[in-house]
Design a protein around this motif. Structure first.
Motif, short mmCIF file in Angstrom:
data_model
loop_
_atom_site.label_atom_id
_atom_site.label_comp_id
_atom_site.label_asym_id
_atom_site.label_seq_id
_atom_site.Cartn_x
_atom_site.Cartn_y
_atom_site.Cartn_z
N ILE A 112 0.81 -1.34 0.19
CA ILE A 112 0.08 -0.05 0.02
C ILE A 112 0.74 1.18 0.12
N PRO A 113 0.51 2.20 -0.96
CA PRO A 113 1.58 3.35 -0.94
C PRO A 113 1.31 4.29 0.15
N THR A 114 2.35 4.83 0.72
CA THR A 114 2.32 5.71 2.08
C THR A 114 2.62 7.19 1.66
N VAL A 115 2.37 8.26 2.43
CA VAL A 115 2.77 9.40 2.01
C VAL A 115 4.26 9.43 2.02
N ARG A 116 4.99 8.71 2.69
CA ARG A 116 6.45 8.72 2.54
C ARG A 116 6.92 8.27 1.07
#
Length: 75
Positions: free
Chosen positions: A68-72
């Protein structure tokens, strides 16, 4: 169990086992019904053996797992 050989290089390859819907459900930590929905939608390729036996390649099941893509990740 014997290992398959790559005809071009002669190197040994790990076999890609065929798993049952139940085994895939355990791998995902879900139910058989969820796996059946993935198969019905075409997201998870499956193969019918004989009348009712359904098998899924382990590599196909693992290919559906994605992080899952994260803000980081966006930075």
């Amino acid at each position: 169990m014997s290992k398959a050989r790559d005809r071009n290089s002669g190197s040994e390859l790990e076999p890609d086992p065929l798993l049952t819907k139940q085994e895939i459900a355990e791998l995902y930590g879900t139910t058989d019904r969820f796996v059946e929905k993935l198969i019905a939608s075409g997201e998870l390729p499956a193969y019918k053996l004989g009348g009712k036996l359904v098998r899924i390649r382990r590599s196909d099941a693992l290919a559906l797992l994605r992080p899952i893509p994260t803000v980081r990740d966006a930075l």
